[in-house]
Design an enzyme around this catalytic site. Structure first.
Site, PDB file in Angstrom:
ATOM      1  CG  ASN A  85      22.983  -7.165   6.224  1.00  0.00           C
ATOM      2  OD1 ASN A  85      21.808  -7.532   6.113  1.00  0.00           O
ATOM      3  ND2 ASN A  85      23.330  -6.146   7.004  1.00  0.00           N
ATOM      4  CB  SER A 137      14.512  -6.429  -0.857  1.00  0.00           C
ATOM      5  OG  SER A 137      13.208  -5.983  -0.518  1.00  0.00           O
ATOM      6  CE1 TYR A 150      16.503  -1.435  -0.002  1.00  0.00           C
ATOM      7  CE2 TYR A 150      14.403  -2.410  -0.613  1.00  0.00           C
ATOM      8  CZ  TYR A 150      15.530  -2.401   0.179  1.00  0.00           C
ATOM      9  OH  TYR A 150      15.698  -3.365   1.151  1.00  0.00           O
ATOM     10  CE  LYS A 154      18.467  -4.314  -0.938  1.00  0.00           C
ATOM     11  NZ  LYS A 154      19.614  -4.896  -0.228  1.00  0.00           N
ATOM     12  CB  ILE A 183      13.007  -7.195   8.662  1.00  0.00           C
ATOM     13  CG1 ILE A 183      12.822  -8.253   7.551  1.00  0.00           C
ATOM     14  CG2 ILE A 183      13.685  -7.786   9.895  1.00  0.00           C
ATOM     15  CD1 ILE A 183      11.998  -9.458   7.908  1.00  0.00           C
TER      16      ILE A 183
HETATM   17  N1  LIG Z   1      14.361  -3.873   7.145  1.00  0.00           N
HETATM   18  C1  LIG Z   1      13.688  -4.395   6.148  1.00  0.00           C
HETATM   19  O1  LIG Z   1      12.454  -4.425   6.172  1.00  0.00           O
HETATM   20  C2  LIG Z   1      14.418  -4.997   4.982  1.00  0.00           C
HETATM   21  C3  LIG Z   1      13.665  -5.708   4.040  1.00  0.00           C
HETATM   22  C4  LIG Z   1      14.321  -6.282   2.945  1.00  0.00           C
HETATM   23  C5  LIG Z   1      15.688  -6.139   2.799  1.00  0.00           C
HETATM   24  N2  LIG Z   1      16.393  -5.429   3.742  1.00  0.00           N
HETATM   25  C6  LIG Z   1      17.825  -5.325   3.517  1.00  0.00           C
HETATM   26  O2  LIG Z   1      18.510  -5.803   4.645  1.00  0.00           O
HETATM   27  C7  LIG Z   1      19.786  -5.185   4.745  1.00  0.00           C
HETATM   28  C8  LIG Z   1      19.946  -4.617   6.149  1.00  0.00           C
HETATM   29  O3  LIG Z   1      18.925  -3.647   6.324  1.00  0.00           O
HETATM   30  P1  LIG Z   1      18.443  -3.097   7.737  1.00  0.00           P
HETATM   31  O4  LIG Z   1      16.971  -3.006   7.682  1.00  0.00           O
HETATM   32  O5  LIG Z   1      19.112  -3.848   8.826  1.00  0.00           O
HETATM   33  O6  LIG Z   1      19.000  -1.612   7.577  1.00  0.00           O
HETATM   34  P2  LIG Z   1      19.826  -0.686   8.568  1.00  0.00           P
HETATM   35  O7  LIG Z   1      19.772   0.663   7.948  1.00  0.00           O
HETATM   36  O8  LIG Z   1      19.322  -0.870   9.951  1.00  0.00           O
HETATM   37  O9  LIG Z   1      21.285  -1.311   8.457  1.00  0.00           O
HETATM   38  C9  LIG Z   1      22.065  -1.139   7.293  1.00  0.00           C
HETATM   39  C10 LIG Z   1      23.510  -0.997   7.712  1.00  0.00           C
HETATM   40  O10 LIG Z   1      24.308  -0.756   6.536  1.00  0.00           O
HETATM   41  C11 LIG Z   1      25.278   0.206   6.880  1.00  0.00           C
HETATM   42  N3  LIG Z   1      25.768   0.935   5.705  1.00  0.00           N
HETATM   43  C12 LIG Z   1      25.100   1.869   4.972  1.00  0.00           C
HETATM   44  N4  LIG Z   1      25.918   2.396   4.061  1.00  0.00           N
HETATM   45  C13 LIG Z   1      27.120   1.780   4.184  1.00  0.00           C
HETATM   46  C14 LIG Z   1      28.383   1.931   3.538  1.00  0.00           C
HETATM   47  N5  LIG Z   1      28.579   2.837   2.562  1.00  0.00           N
HETATM   48  N6  LIG Z   1      29.413   1.136   3.917  1.00  0.00           N
HETATM   49  C15 LIG Z   1      29.248   0.231   4.932  1.00  0.00           C
HETATM   50  N7  LIG Z   1      28.090   0.072   5.596  1.00  0.00           N
HETATM   51  C16 LIG Z   1      27.034   0.839   5.228  1.00  0.00           C
HETATM   52  C17 LIG Z   1      24.558   1.161   7.842  1.00  0.00           C
HETATM   53  O11 LIG Z   1      25.464   1.954   8.602  1.00  0.00           O
HETATM   54  C18 LIG Z   1      23.729   0.206   8.654  1.00  0.00           C
HETATM   55  O12 LIG Z   1      24.393  -0.220   9.830  1.00  0.00           O
HETATM   56  C19 LIG Z   1      19.818  -4.120   3.654  1.00  0.00           C
HETATM   57  O13 LIG Z   1      20.491  -4.623   2.514  1.00  0.00           O
HETATM   58  C20 LIG Z   1      18.351  -3.919   3.350  1.00  0.00           C
HETATM   59  O14 LIG Z   1      18.137  -3.431   2.045  1.00  0.00           O
HETATM   60  C21 LIG Z   1      15.792  -4.861   4.821  1.00  0.00           C
END
Ligand SMILES: NC(=O)c1ccc[n+]([C@@H]2O[C@H](COP(=O)([O-])OP(=O)(O)OC[C@H]3O[C@@H](n4cnc5c(N)ncnc54)[C@H](O)[C@@H]3O)[C@@H](O)[C@H]2O)c1
Length: 246
Positions: A85, A137, A150, A154, A183
């Protein structure tokens, strides 16, 4: 209790979608390993989720990925579900990005999946099967402007998912990906702030009338990892409130 006595690893689980995924699996009986580069955040999240534990690791490094799998095999003895994730979002078009932005985006969003899956698969195969759910994504399928690093990473996650599924379906390893739209998480809030917009602005872009909640993605991840999705393998499932078809 679809995951009673199962061991589940969730990367990037200190907050956002990852912590919701961890909470969902734990609520359904799993032993959950909450791993994140943010050690403090992982500890705080694990403290709030009974049945989970924190494991700090930087998955931008191959050894950080391998250390997670080795730790879980040594401690829990098995990996039933791996949720890849964690991700970062370096915004910008080609000329705005640095080579470091590009490199780090691939290291965390794509390469880490290679290293984690390569370390985990032999254990899952030996156990007779397992489930991997990757977080892609909607932008990997339908690119948004000014997010080239990004979006391309993805798209790679989507293809990685399909390739892994095709190669290991005979071993009963089910590999699927979720493709979320907007999200409400810290990642999204950072983007909204940077663009000078509000959450209400984003709500209006979604035909469903609002952006999504981390718990809604977590429910889909849990479904894909569960026996209810026994014949799902190689699927890229969009969860966008119809934004992907707007
Ligand atoms: N929020 C959105 O709208 C959305 C939409 C589509 C996809 N996503 C994907 O969902 C996933 C979670 O995103 P989110 O919105 O919860 O983001 P977020 O930034 O809130 O959480 C991402 C987490 O990944 C951790 N992380 C970053 N670099 C890291 C590393 N080198 N090693 C270990 N952990 C690491 C961060 O510390 C963080 O806790 C991601 O892959 C993101 O691309 C999010």
């Amino acid at each position: 209790m679809r995951f009673k006595d199962k061991t589940v690893i969730v990367t990037g689980a200190a907050g956002g979608i990852g912590s919701a995924i961890a909470g969902r699996f734990a609520a359904e009986g799993a032993r959950v390993v909450i791993t994140d580069v943010n050690a403090e955040g992982a500890e705080a999240t694990a403290a709030a989720i009974p049945g989970s534990r924190a494991l700090a690791s930087d998955i931008s490094q191959p050894e950080g990925c391998r250390a997670i799998i080795e730790n879980v095999i040594a401690t829990e003895g098995a990996i039933d579900v791996l949720c890849n994730n964690a991700g970062i979002n370096r915004r910008g078009n080609l000329l705005a990005l640095t080579p470091e932005d590009w490199r780090l985006s691939f290291a965390i969003n794509v390469d880490a999946m290679f290293h984690l899956c390569q370390a985990a698969l032999p254990h899952m195969i030996a156990a007779g099967g397992g489930a991997i759910v990757n977080t892609a994504s909607q932008w990997g399928l339908h690119p948004a402007p000014n997010h080239i690093a990004y979006n391309v990473t993805k798209a790679a996650v989507a293809s990685f998912t399909q390739n892994l599924a095709r190669d290991y379906a005979p071993d009963k390893i089910r590999v699927n990906a979720v493709c979320p739209g907007e999200i409400h998480t810290p990642m999204l809030e950072a983007g909204v702030r940077r663009a000078g917009r509000t959450i209400a602005d984003l709500d209006r872009l979604v035909p469903f009338g609002r952006i999504g909640k981390p718990e809604e993605v977590a429910a889909l991840v849990a479904f894909l990892a569960s026996d209810e999705a026994a014949f799902m393998c190689g699927s890229l499932v969009e969860i966008t409130g119809a934004q992907a078809v707007a």
